[in-house]
Scaffold this motif. Structure first.
Motif, PDB file in Angstrom:
ATOM      1  N   ARG A 142      55.782  33.935  61.347  1.00 27.56           N
ATOM      2  CA  ARG A 142      56.103  33.070  62.683  1.00 27.56           C
ATOM      3  C   ARG A 142      56.261  31.598  62.023  1.00 27.56           C
ATOM      4  O   ARG A 142      57.170  30.893  62.668  1.00 27.56           O
ATOM      5  CB  ARG A 142      54.681  32.959  63.424  1.00 27.56           C
ATOM      6  N   LYS A 143      55.639  31.416  60.932  1.00 22.37           N
ATOM      7  CA  LYS A 143      55.634  29.821  60.624  1.00 22.37           C
ATOM      8  C   LYS A 143      57.236  29.666  60.198  1.00 22.37           C
ATOM      9  O   LYS A 143      57.758  28.457  60.224  1.00 22.37           O
ATOM     10  CB  LYS A 143      54.945  29.902  59.232  1.00 22.37           C
ATOM     11  N   ARG A 144      57.918  30.685  59.302  1.00 22.77           N
ATOM     12  CA  ARG A 144      59.187  30.521  59.016  1.00 22.77           C
ATOM     13  C   ARG A 144      60.153  30.784  60.126  1.00 22.77           C
ATOM     14  O   ARG A 144      61.386  30.730  59.968  1.00 22.77           O
ATOM     15  CB  ARG A 144      59.540  31.338  57.891  1.00 22.77           C
ATOM     16  N   ASP A 145      59.729  31.158  61.192  1.00 25.93           N
ATOM     17  CA  ASP A 145      60.664  31.657  62.487  1.00 25.93           C
ATOM     18  C   ASP A 145      61.391  32.389  61.970  1.00 25.93           C
ATOM     19  O   ASP A 145      62.715  32.628  62.385  1.00 25.93           O
ATOM     20  CB  ASP A 145      61.391  30.250  62.860  1.00 25.93           C
ATOM     21  N   ILE A 146      60.941  33.603  61.652  1.00 21.15           N
ATOM     22  CA  ILE A 146      61.491  34.807  61.441  1.00 21.15           C
ATOM     23  C   ILE A 146      61.223  35.933  62.190  1.00 21.15           C
ATOM     24  O   ILE A 146      59.942  36.060  62.515  1.00 21.15           O
ATOM     25  CB  ILE A 146      61.397  35.426  60.127  1.00 21.15           C
ATOM     26  N   ALA A 147      62.114  36.562  63.151  1.00 18.87           N
ATOM     27  CA  ALA A 147      61.546  37.676  64.102  1.00 18.87           C
ATOM     28  C   ALA A 147      60.879  38.659  63.328  1.00 18.87           C
ATOM     29  O   ALA A 147      61.825  38.964  62.287  1.00 18.87           O
ATOM     30  CB  ALA A 147      62.999  38.007  64.979  1.00 18.87           C
ATOM     31  N   HIS A 148      60.353  39.472  63.677  1.00 18.29           N
ATOM     32  CA  HIS A 148      59.781  40.710  63.049  1.00 18.29           C
ATOM     33  C   HIS A 148      59.434  41.741  64.090  1.00 18.29           C
ATOM     34  O   HIS A 148      59.016  41.568  65.305  1.00 18.29           O
ATOM     35  CB  HIS A 148      58.679  40.097  62.192  1.00 18.29           C
ATOM     36  N   ALA A 149      59.549  43.022  63.553  1.00 20.09           N
ATOM     37  CA  ALA A 149      58.997  44.238  64.108  1.00 20.09           C
ATOM     38  C   ALA A 149      58.193  44.970  62.980  1.00 20.09           C
ATOM     39  O   ALA A 149      58.686  45.613  62.392  1.00 20.09           O
ATOM     40  CB  ALA A 149      60.388  45.055  64.720  1.00 20.09           C
ATOM     41  N   VAL A 150      56.964  44.760  63.053  1.00 19.24           N
ATOM     42  CA  VAL A 150      56.299  45.285  62.320  1.00 19.24           C
ATOM     43  C   VAL A 150      54.954  46.040  63.252  1.00 19.24           C
ATOM     44  O   VAL A 150      54.316  45.540  63.860  1.00 19.24           O
ATOM     45  CB  VAL A 150      55.401  44.283  61.286  1.00 19.24           C
ATOM     46  N   PRO A 151      54.807  47.339  63.071  1.00 22.39           N
ATOM     47  CA  PRO A 151      54.017  47.838  63.892  1.00 22.39           C
ATOM     48  C   PRO A 151      52.527  47.647  63.362  1.00 22.39           C
ATOM     49  O   PRO A 151      52.478  47.528  62.336  1.00 22.39           O
ATOM     50  CB  PRO A 151      54.039  49.553  63.839  1.00 22.39           C
ATOM     51  N   GLU A 152      51.705  47.413  64.401  1.00 21.04           N
ATOM     52  CA  GLU A 152      50.453  46.951  63.918  1.00 21.04           C
ATOM     53  C   GLU A 152      49.503  48.395  63.759  1.00 21.04           C
ATOM     54  O   GLU A 152      49.432  49.411  64.767  1.00 21.04           O
ATOM     55  CB  GLU A 152      49.678  46.240  65.278  1.00 21.04           C
ATOM     56  N   LYS A 153      48.553  48.180  62.970  1.00 19.28           N
ATOM     57  CA  LYS A 153      47.580  49.433  62.649  1.00 19.28           C
ATOM     58  C   LYS A 153      46.530  49.442  63.783  1.00 19.28           C
ATOM     59  O   LYS A 153      46.284  48.533  64.600  1.00 19.28           O
ATOM     60  CB  LYS A 153      46.935  49.204  61.319  1.00 19.28           C
ATOM     61  N   THR A 154      46.054  50.566  63.902  1.00 16.27           N
ATOM     62  CA  THR A 154      45.161  51.167  65.051  1.00 16.27           C
ATOM     63  C   THR A 154      44.097  50.322  64.928  1.00 16.27           C
ATOM     64  O   THR A 154      43.393  49.681  65.894  1.00 16.27           O
ATOM     65  CB  THR A 154      44.999  52.611  65.227  1.00 16.27           C
ATOM     66  N   ASP A 155      43.489  50.136  63.533  1.00 20.28           N
ATOM     67  CA  ASP A 155      42.077  49.534  63.517  1.00 20.28           C
ATOM     68  C   ASP A 155      42.148  48.060  63.735  1.00 20.28           C
ATOM     69  O   ASP A 155      41.408  47.409  64.486  1.00 20.28           O
ATOM     70  CB  ASP A 155      41.475  49.692  61.946  1.00 20.28           C
TER      71      ASP A 155
END
Length: 93
Positions: free
Chosen positions: A67-80
């Motif tokens: 977010r700081k470098r303004d890069i779009a991302h699609a990283v799934p979040e872990k359940t925990d």
């Protein structure tokens, strides 16, 4: 092995890492090692437009870095992680 590739699957960066190294520790050096030469004069392109990664790269620190470098991302979040955020309620959700 950690690999950064473009949208067509061509490798852009393969930083050497030990076999037992955790993916989360290699998350920041991987996008920083990308260097795509420009067709004309100028410095090489170093910042990816978008990052797609698996759950191993899911951490608050790496997401904040993107977010700081303004890069779009699609990283799934872990359940925990999702459960911990839900349990924090208004303070962390």
């Amino acid at each position: 092995m950690h690999l950064a590739c473009d949208g067509r699957g061509r490798p852009l960066a393969i930083p050497p890492t030990p076999g037992q190294r955790h993916d989360g520790l290699c998350a920041r050096p991987l996008p920083e090692s990308i260097r795509v030469p420009r067709t004309g004069p100028g410095r090489p392109h170093c910042r990816p437009d978008q990052v797609i990664a698996d759950k191993a790269y899911s951490s608050r620190g790496f997401r904040a870095y993107l977010r700081k470098r303004d890069i779009a991302h699609a990283v799934p979040e872990k359940t925990d992680q999702r459960c911990h955020r839900h349990n924090r309620g208004r303070r962390g959700g």
